[in-house]
Design a protein around this motif. Structure first.
Motif, PDB file in Angstrom:
ATOM      1  N   GLY A  76     -30.971  15.407 -30.289  1.00  0.00           N
ATOM      2  CA  GLY A  76     -30.479  16.428 -29.366  1.00  0.00           C
ATOM      3  C   GLY A  76     -31.525  17.454 -29.035  1.00  0.00           C
ATOM      4  O   GLY A  76     -31.632  17.918 -27.897  1.00  0.00           O
ATOM      5  N   ILE A  77     -32.335  17.829 -30.035  1.00  0.00           N
ATOM      6  CA  ILE A  77     -33.397  18.805 -29.801  1.00  0.00           C
ATOM      7  C   ILE A  77     -34.428  18.253 -28.817  1.00  0.00           C
ATOM      8  O   ILE A  77     -34.998  18.986 -28.006  1.00  0.00           O
ATOM      9  CB  ILE A  77     -34.065  19.183 -31.140  1.00  0.00           C
ATOM     10  CG1 ILE A  77     -33.067  19.935 -32.017  1.00  0.00           C
ATOM     11  CG2 ILE A  77     -35.312  20.022 -30.914  1.00  0.00           C
ATOM     12  CD1 ILE A  77     -33.571  20.200 -33.417  1.00  0.00           C
ATOM     13  N   VAL A  78     -34.643  16.953 -28.848  1.00  0.00           N
ATOM     14  CA  VAL A  78     -35.608  16.323 -27.944  1.00  0.00           C
ATOM     15  C   VAL A  78     -35.078  16.301 -26.510  1.00  0.00           C
ATOM     16  O   VAL A  78     -35.806  16.590 -25.557  1.00  0.00           O
ATOM     17  CB  VAL A  78     -35.937  14.891 -28.424  1.00  0.00           C
ATOM     18  CG1 VAL A  78     -36.715  14.124 -27.353  1.00  0.00           C
ATOM     19  CG2 VAL A  78     -36.719  14.933 -29.723  1.00  0.00           C
ATOM     20  N   PHE A  81     -34.038   8.851 -21.073  1.00  0.00           N
ATOM     21  CA  PHE A  81     -33.990   9.826 -22.152  1.00  0.00           C
ATOM     22  C   PHE A  81     -33.756   9.150 -23.498  1.00  0.00           C
ATOM     23  O   PHE A  81     -34.269   9.606 -24.527  1.00  0.00           O
ATOM     24  CB  PHE A  81     -32.916  10.878 -21.871  1.00  0.00           C
ATOM     25  CG  PHE A  81     -33.417  12.043 -21.084  1.00  0.00           C
ATOM     26  CD1 PHE A  81     -33.815  13.202 -21.711  1.00  0.00           C
ATOM     27  CD2 PHE A  81     -33.521  11.984 -19.705  1.00  0.00           C
ATOM     28  CE1 PHE A  81     -34.300  14.283 -20.993  1.00  0.00           C
ATOM     29  CE2 PHE A  81     -34.005  13.055 -18.967  1.00  0.00           C
ATOM     30  CZ  PHE A  81     -34.403  14.213 -19.613  1.00  0.00           C
ATOM     31  N   ALA A  82     -32.982   8.081 -23.505  1.00  0.00           N
ATOM     32  CA  ALA A  82     -32.815   7.327 -24.745  1.00  0.00           C
ATOM     33  C   ALA A  82     -34.159   6.738 -25.190  1.00  0.00           C
ATOM     34  O   ALA A  82     -34.483   6.716 -26.387  1.00  0.00           O
ATOM     35  CB  ALA A  82     -31.788   6.215 -24.551  1.00  0.00           C
ATOM     36  N   GLY A  83     -34.947   6.257 -24.224  1.00  0.00           N
ATOM     37  CA  GLY A  83     -36.284   5.767 -24.547  1.00  0.00           C
ATOM     38  C   GLY A  83     -37.169   6.872 -25.100  1.00  0.00           C
ATOM     39  O   GLY A  83     -37.980   6.643 -26.008  1.00  0.00           O
ATOM     40  N   LEU A  84     -37.011   8.095 -24.557  1.00  0.00           N
ATOM     41  CA  LEU A  84     -37.763   9.230 -25.078  1.00  0.00           C
ATOM     42  C   LEU A  84     -37.387   9.516 -26.525  1.00  0.00           C
ATOM     43  O   LEU A  84     -38.262   9.787 -27.367  1.00  0.00           O
ATOM     44  CB  LEU A  84     -37.504  10.449 -24.204  1.00  0.00           C
ATOM     45  CG  LEU A  84     -38.172  11.763 -24.631  1.00  0.00           C
ATOM     46  CD1 LEU A  84     -39.694  11.622 -24.553  1.00  0.00           C
ATOM     47  CD2 LEU A  84     -37.704  12.915 -23.753  1.00  0.00           C
ATOM     48  N   VAL A  85     -36.096   9.459 -26.822  1.00  0.00           N
ATOM     49  CA  VAL A  85     -35.635   9.658 -28.196  1.00  0.00           C
ATOM     50  C   VAL A  85     -36.274   8.615 -29.120  1.00  0.00           C
ATOM     51  O   VAL A  85     -36.775   8.936 -30.214  1.00  0.00           O
ATOM     52  CB  VAL A  85     -34.103   9.578 -28.269  1.00  0.00           C
ATOM     53  CG1 VAL A  85     -33.626   9.528 -29.717  1.00  0.00           C
ATOM     54  CG2 VAL A  85     -33.480  10.765 -27.557  1.00  0.00           C
ATOM     55  N   TYR A  86     -36.262   7.364 -28.669  1.00  0.00           N
ATOM     56  CA  TYR A  86     -36.829   6.280 -29.483  1.00  0.00           C
ATOM     57  C   TYR A  86     -38.308   6.535 -29.754  1.00  0.00           C
ATOM     58  O   TYR A  86     -38.778   6.409 -30.891  1.00  0.00           O
ATOM     59  CB  TYR A  86     -36.646   4.949 -28.759  1.00  0.00           C
ATOM     60  CG  TYR A  86     -37.173   3.760 -29.529  1.00  0.00           C
ATOM     61  CD1 TYR A  86     -36.360   3.093 -30.448  1.00  0.00           C
ATOM     62  CD2 TYR A  86     -38.478   3.316 -29.350  1.00  0.00           C
ATOM     63  CE1 TYR A  86     -36.846   2.015 -31.168  1.00  0.00           C
ATOM     64  CE2 TYR A  86     -38.978   2.244 -30.058  1.00  0.00           C
ATOM     65  CZ  TYR A  86     -38.151   1.583 -30.967  1.00  0.00           C
ATOM     66  OH  TYR A  86     -38.644   0.520 -31.677  1.00  0.00           O
ATOM     67  N   ALA A  87     -39.047   6.931 -28.719  1.00  0.00           N
ATOM     68  CA  ALA A  87     -40.484   7.134 -28.869  1.00  0.00           C
ATOM     69  C   ALA A  87     -40.792   8.297 -29.805  1.00  0.00           C
ATOM     70  O   ALA A  87     -41.649   8.185 -30.692  1.00  0.00           O
ATOM     71  CB  ALA A  87     -41.114   7.358 -27.495  1.00  0.00           C
ATOM     72  N   VAL A  88     -40.105   9.429 -29.626  1.00  0.00           N
ATOM     73  CA  VAL A  88     -40.392  10.606 -30.436  1.00  0.00           C
ATOM     74  C   VAL A  88     -40.039  10.370 -31.894  1.00  0.00           C
ATOM     75  O   VAL A  88     -40.822  10.687 -32.800  1.00  0.00           O
ATOM     76  CB  VAL A  88     -39.637  11.829 -29.872  1.00  0.00           C
ATOM     77  CG1 VAL A  88     -39.758  13.019 -30.822  1.00  0.00           C
ATOM     78  CG2 VAL A  88     -40.160  12.199 -28.498  1.00  0.00           C
ATOM     79  N   LEU A  89     -38.858   9.818 -32.139  1.00  0.00           N
ATOM     80  CA  LEU A  89     -38.452   9.582 -33.528  1.00  0.00           C
ATOM     81  C   LEU A  89     -39.344   8.557 -34.204  1.00  0.00           C
ATOM     82  O   LEU A  89     -39.634   8.654 -35.403  1.00  0.00           O
ATOM     83  CB  LEU A  89     -36.988   9.139 -33.577  1.00  0.00           C
ATOM     84  CG  LEU A  89     -35.947  10.168 -33.121  1.00  0.00           C
ATOM     85  CD1 LEU A  89     -34.535   9.609 -33.271  1.00  0.00           C
ATOM     86  CD2 LEU A  89     -36.073  11.463 -33.906  1.00  0.00           C
ATOM     87  N   THR A  90     -39.788   7.563 -33.446  1.00  0.00           N
ATOM     88  CA  THR A  90     -40.708   6.569 -34.016  1.00  0.00           C
ATOM     89  C   THR A  90     -42.047   7.202 -34.367  1.00  0.00           C
ATOM     90  O   THR A  90     -42.612   6.956 -35.447  1.00  0.00           O
ATOM     91  CB  THR A  90     -40.916   5.406 -33.035  1.00  0.00           C
ATOM     92  OG1 THR A  90     -39.657   4.783 -32.762  1.00  0.00           O
ATOM     93  CG2 THR A  90     -41.876   4.372 -33.607  1.00  0.00           C
ATOM     94  N   LEU A  91     -42.565   8.056 -33.473  1.00  0.00           N
ATOM     95  CA  LEU A  91     -43.828   8.727 -33.742  1.00  0.00           C
ATOM     96  C   LEU A  91     -43.723   9.670 -34.936  1.00  0.00           C
ATOM     97  O   LEU A  91     -44.715   9.875 -35.656  1.00  0.00           O
ATOM     98  CB  LEU A  91     -44.283   9.500 -32.504  1.00  0.00           C
ATOM     99  CG  LEU A  91     -44.769   8.662 -31.320  1.00  0.00           C
ATOM    100  CD1 LEU A  91     -45.051   9.546 -30.110  1.00  0.00           C
ATOM    101  CD2 LEU A  91     -46.026   7.869 -31.696  1.00  0.00           C
ATOM    102  N   LEU A  92     -42.540  10.237 -35.141  1.00  0.00           N
ATOM    103  CA  LEU A  92     -42.351  11.126 -36.286  1.00  0.00           C
ATOM    104  C   LEU A  92     -42.238  10.375 -37.601  1.00  0.00           C
ATOM    105  O   LEU A  92     -42.248  10.991 -38.670  1.00  0.00           O
ATOM    106  CB  LEU A  92     -41.104  11.988 -36.084  1.00  0.00           C
ATOM    107  CG  LEU A  92     -41.205  13.079 -35.004  1.00  0.00           C
ATOM    108  CD1 LEU A  92     -39.875  13.789 -34.832  1.00  0.00           C
ATOM    109  CD2 LEU A  92     -42.297  14.082 -35.351  1.00  0.00           C
TER     110      LEU A  92
END
Length: 738
Positions: A9-11, A45-56
Motif C-alpha cells: 500500500g505504501i508503494v 501497479f501490481a507489477g510495480l508492487v512485485y518489482a519493489v518487494l522483490t528488490l527489497l
C-alpha cells in the motif's frame, strides 16, 4: 504477511494519488475501453508492487501474496468506479488498500503486544480513532476522485441543459405548466431587503405562480409592517405569525397548510435576502415532468463578494459544496435540499408529513425523508439566485454551529435508516444514498478528531520540553501524523478542487481552507452537543455587524485564541529540543493547526474592517448586535476541557504502560537470509535483552530519537499511517541496529 501488504500500500497509494492530479483528456464515455484502461493500470501497479518487494528481498511467496491481494482489492471496486478514469480508480483502490492494511497491522500488533488490560484498551481506543479518521478520509477521497476522475455524469443537469429546458418551457401553453407556490420566510430582517427580494420574485418569467411572504415571530412592528404594506399593494400574500412554534419550519408548515393556492403542484423556498433570476422556474420546473422527482435543488450563490478579500475566501469555502460535494452526491441520488433556491413536489411533501419542526436543519432532514419514501432528488448546476453571506465572523460561527448541530440531529434520529441493508417499504434508500447521508453527517466529526489530536501534540510538546521523548517512542505513527494528514487532506480539497471547479486563485483557495479551520472549535462543540441535546437554540443567520476593535475580536474568539497561544508555546517548547528529530517534527506538526485557530480572531477583525457598500454596512451593524450573544453562549470551554481530558488520559495510559514483556511489532523489512534459515549452531535466545531502551508499546513509534550514550540501540521499526489523504506518502522509520 500484514507487514508486506502494508508495504504494498505504501508503494501504490502515494504514486497513484499524484497521478490523479495530472491533466487528462476525458473521453466522455465509460464502457469496455474505459474498463480495459482500469484493468491495465491496475496490472501496472501490481507489477510495480512485485518489482519493489522483490528488490527489497522478500520471499517469492510473500511477494505473490501481496500482488494477488492488491489485485483483488482493486477488482472489488470495479463496479463502483465505472464512471471514473483509470487513474481515479487506482488512486481510490490503492488508498483504501493502504488504510485497511495499516488498520489490520496495528490492531493485530496491539492485541498481541502484551500491554496488559489498560494498555491494550488504550491501544484499541487509538485504533478506533484511526478507523474514524480513515472513514472520514475515505468520504473526502471519494468526492475528490469523483470530481477529478468522472468521465461521464449520468444524472447531472448542466447549465446548457437548463437553458434548453427554458426554451422548451416557453414553447408550451401556460395551462400545461404546473402552478408554483413560492414561499419566503423572514425573521427580524431589514424590510428593504425583504421587499427587494419580493419585488424581483414578482418579475419571474413564468405564467403560473404565486409568492407568499411569511413573517416568523418578528417582535418589532417597524420591521414587518412595511413588508405587509408593500405586499398589499403588489398582490403578494403576506402573513405575520406571533408566538408561533417551530421556527422556520413552523412558518413553512403554516404556509403549506393555510396559505397555499389549491392549484399549486410545486412549492419553492427562497430566503428573504435572495435576488432571484427571472428564468429560475422556466429552467427548473420542466424537470418535474419525471414523476419520480420529489425535489430539485439549485446552488446557493452569493453577491457583493468580489472586492472584499474576507468575503471572497468565504465565498469559495461555500462554493466547494455545490461545485464538488453536491454533484458527487447527485450521481447516487443523494443530493440534499438546501433550504433556499429549491423546489418540492407538493404531493411528495404531503406524503412525508410536511416539514419536521424538531430539526434545526429542516431542509436536509426533509430531503432524507423524501428519498427514504422512494422519491428522487436532482441537483442542477446553474446558479439562479444570489443572497448575502454572513458579514461578521461571529455570524459565520453561528451558522456553522447550526448546520453541524442539525446534521448530527439528522444522524441521530435517522441512523438506523442509513445503515447498510435491503430496501423495504418503509426505507427505500439505496446503498449509495445511505452512504451519501451517513458520510456527510460523519464528516462533521473531523474537527472534533482534529481537536483531540491537537491536544495530544500539545502534551507531547510538554513531555519533550521536560526532557522526555516517550510520546514519540510509544504512540503510533498515525496518531502523531493525524493532524497533518487531515490538514493536507483539507488543503487538497481547498486548493486543488476549488481552483479546478470554481476558478479560485491560489491565495483565495488557501484562504478558503483557513476559513474551514477557523471554525473548527465551534463545529467540534456542536458535534458533541448534537449527540446529547434533543433541541438547541435556533441560531439564525442574520444578514446584517458593527466595527469592532482587535480586543473585541480576541474576546469574541477567546477559546480559539487561547488554543492558538498554547500551540505557539508548544512550538517554542518543541524547538528547545532542536538536537533531536522529535523537536522539529513536533513543531512542524503544530504549525498549521495553530494557524487555523489563530485565523478565528484574524478573520473576525478582517470581516469588521472590510469596506462594504452602505447597504451591507448597515446590515453588518445589526448582525453583530444580534448574533454575538448567541455565539458567545454555550459550552466551548467545557468541550475543550473534555477533549483535553480524553487526550491526556490516553497519553498517560500509553506513557505509563509497562516497559517489560512487550512484543515488538513485525518488521516491515525482509528478514536477513541467515534469520530466515536458522541453524542449530546459533539458535535464537528466548531471554529478552536487558537493554534499558524503551520498549515499544501498543503503537508504533513515529520518531526514533537518537539514543543517549547510556542506551543501547534496539530495533524499533515503525509502521506507516493510512492514506486518509491521497497526497500523504507514508514513511517507514527505524532506529539503527546493532
Amino acid at each position: 504477511m500484514l507487514a508486506v501488504l502494508l508495504l504494498a500500500g505504501i508503494v501504490t497509494a502515494p504514486l497513484s494519488s499524484l497521478l490523479i492530479f495530472l491533466p487528462s483528456r476525458r473521453t466522455g464515455a465509460a464502457g469496455a475501453t474505459a474498463a480495459l484502461r482500469r484493468v491495465l493500470l491496475t496490472a501496472a501497479f501490481a507489477g510495480l508492487v512485485y518489482a519493489v518487494l522483490t528488490l527489497l528481498g522478500f520471499r517469492p511467496a510473500q511477494v505473490v501474496g501481496a500482488v494477488l491481494a492488491y489485485l483483488v482489492a482493486s477488482a472489488v471496486w470495479f463496479p463502483f468506479t465505472a464512471r471514473w478514469t483509470a487513474r481515479a480508480h487506482v488512486a481510490w483502490a490503492s488508498s483504501v488498500f493502504l488504510f485497511v492494511s495499516y488498520l489490520l497491522f496495528v490492531t493485530s500488533w496491539t492485541l498481541g503486544s502484551g500491554l496488559g488490560a489498560w494498555g491494550t484498551a488504550a491501544g484499541l481506543l487509538l485504533c478506533f480513532f484511526e478507523l474514524i479518521a480513515g472513514l472520514l478520509g475515505a468520504a473526502y477521497l471519494w468526492e475528490l476522485c469523483d470530481a477529478l476522475g468522472s468521465q461521464v455524469w449520468r444524472r447531472r443537469v448542466p447549465v446548457d441543459r437548463s437553458v434548453q429546458l427554458a426554451r422548451q418551457s416557453r414553447a408550451r401553453t401556460a395551462s400545461s405548466l404546473p402552478f408554483v407556490s413560492l414561499h419566503v420566510p423572514a425573521h427580524n430582517e431589514p424590510p428593504e431587503m425583504v421587499i427587494d427580494t419580493l419585488r424581483r420574485m414578482t418579475r419571474i418569467d413564468y405564467p403560473r405562480f404565486e409568492v407568499i411572504a411569511i413573517d416568523d415571530n418578528t417582535g418589532d412592528e417597524a420591521l414587518w409592517r412595511p413588508v405587509e404594506a408593500w405586499c398589499a399593494r403588489n398582490d403578494v400574500k403576506f402573513f405575520h405569525l406571533a408566538g408561533w412554534p417551530g421556527y422556520k419550519s413552523g412558518a413553512l408548515n403554516y404556509a403549506f397548510g393555510e396559505l397555499i393556492d389549491p392549484a399549486a403542484e410545486i412549492i419553492g423556498v427562497v430566503d428573504s435576502d435572495y435576488r432571484i433570476d427571472a428564468g429560475f422556474l422556466r429552467r427548473c420546473v420542466p424537470l418535474f415532468d419525471d414523476p419520480s422527482i420529489g425535489f430539485i435543488q439549485a446552488p446557493q450563490d452569493y453577491r457583493d463578494w468580489h472586492t472584499v478579500p474576507y468575503l471572497r475566501r468565504l465565498y469559495y469555502s461555500y462554493r466547494y459544496f455545490f461545485a464538488v460535494s453536491q454533484p458527487s452526491r447527485n450521481e447516487r441520488d443523494g443530493a440534499i435540499f438546501a433550504g433556499t433556491m429549491g423546489l418540492i413536489r407538493r404531493e411528495a411533501l404531503r406524503a412525508v408529513g410536511g416539514w419536521d419542526e424538531w430539526c434545526i436543519t429542516e431542509d436536509a432532514e426533509l430531503s432524507l425523508r423524501l428519498l427514504r419514501a422512494g422519491w428522487s432528488g436532482l441537483h442542477v448546476d446553474a446558479s439562479m439566485g444570489r443572497g448575502v453571506m454572513p458579514l461578521t465572523f461571529e455570524a459565520l460561527k453561528s451558522q456553522r454551529y447550526r448546520w453541524c448541530f442539525g446534521g448530527i440531529q439528522v444522524l441521530r434520529m435517522h441512523f438506523r435508516s442509513l445503515l447498510p441493508g435491503p430496501r423495504t417499504a418503509h426505507n427505500r434508500l439505496s446503498l449509495g444514498q445511505r452512504w451519501a447521508y451517513l458520510s456527510g453527517a460523519l464528516q462533521w466529526y473531523g474537527d472534533l478528531l482534529g481537536l483531540i489530536f491537537y491536544v495530544f501534540l500539545l502534551c507531547g510538546a510538554v513531555n519533550l520540553a521536560l526532557g522526555g521523548d516517550q510520546l514519540f517512542r510509544r504512540l503510533s505513527a498515525f496518531l502523531v501524523a493525524a493532524v497533518p494528514v487531515l490538514i493536507v487532506l483539507g488543503l487538497l480539497r481547498a486548493v486543488a478542487l476549488l481552483r479546478r471547479e470554481t476558478g479560485a486563485t491560489w491565495r483565495d483557495a488557501v484562504g478558503a481552507f483557513f476559513i474551514w479551520q477557523s471554525t473548527a472549535l465551534v463545529v467540534a462543540r456542536a458535534s458533541v452537543q448534537g449527540l446529547f441535546a434533543r433541541r438547541a437554540e435556533f441560531l439564525r443567520t442574520p444578514k446584517t455587524g458593527e466595527r469592532e476593535s482587535l480586543g473585541q475580536a480576541l474576546r469574541a474568539n477567546w477559546a480559539e485564541t487561547l488554543l492558538a497561544a498554547l500551540g505557539l508555546a508548544g512550538i517554542v517548547m518543541s524547538l528547545t529540543r532542536w538536537d533531536t528529530s522529535s523537536g522539529p517534527l513536533l513543531a512542524g506538526l503544530l504549525v498549521v493547526p495553530t494557524l487555523g485557530l489563530a485565523a478565528a480572531p484574524y478573520y473576525s477583525r478582517a470581516a469588521q474592517r472590510a469596506m462594504l457598500p452602505p447597504e451591507l454596512a448597515a446590515r453588518r451593524r445589526s448582525e453583530w448586535q444580534r448574533d454575538r450573544r448567541a455565539v458567545l453562549a454555550g459550552t466551548t470551554a467545557g468541550l475543550t476541557l473534555a477533549a483535553a481530558g480524553v487526550a491526556v488520559a490516553l497519553l498517560v495510559t500509553v506513557l505509563t504502560a509497562p516497559s517489560t514483556g512487550l512484543v515488538s511489532p513485525p518488521d516491515l523489512r525482509p528478514a536477513p537470509a541467515d534469520s530466515r534459515a536458522p541453524t542449530h549452531k546459533n539458535p535464537p535466545s528466548p531471554v529478552p535483552s536487558p537493554s534499558p531502551s524503551p520498549a515499544p508499546s501498543s503503537e508504533t513509534p513515529a520518531v526514533s530519537a537518537s539514543p543517549t550514550p547510556s542506551e543501547s540501540p534496539s530495533p524499533k521499526p515503525s509502521s506507516a499511517p493510512p492514506a486518509s489523504s491521497p497526497s500523504v506518502s507514508p514513511t517507514v522509520t527505524n532506529t539503527p541496529r546493532n
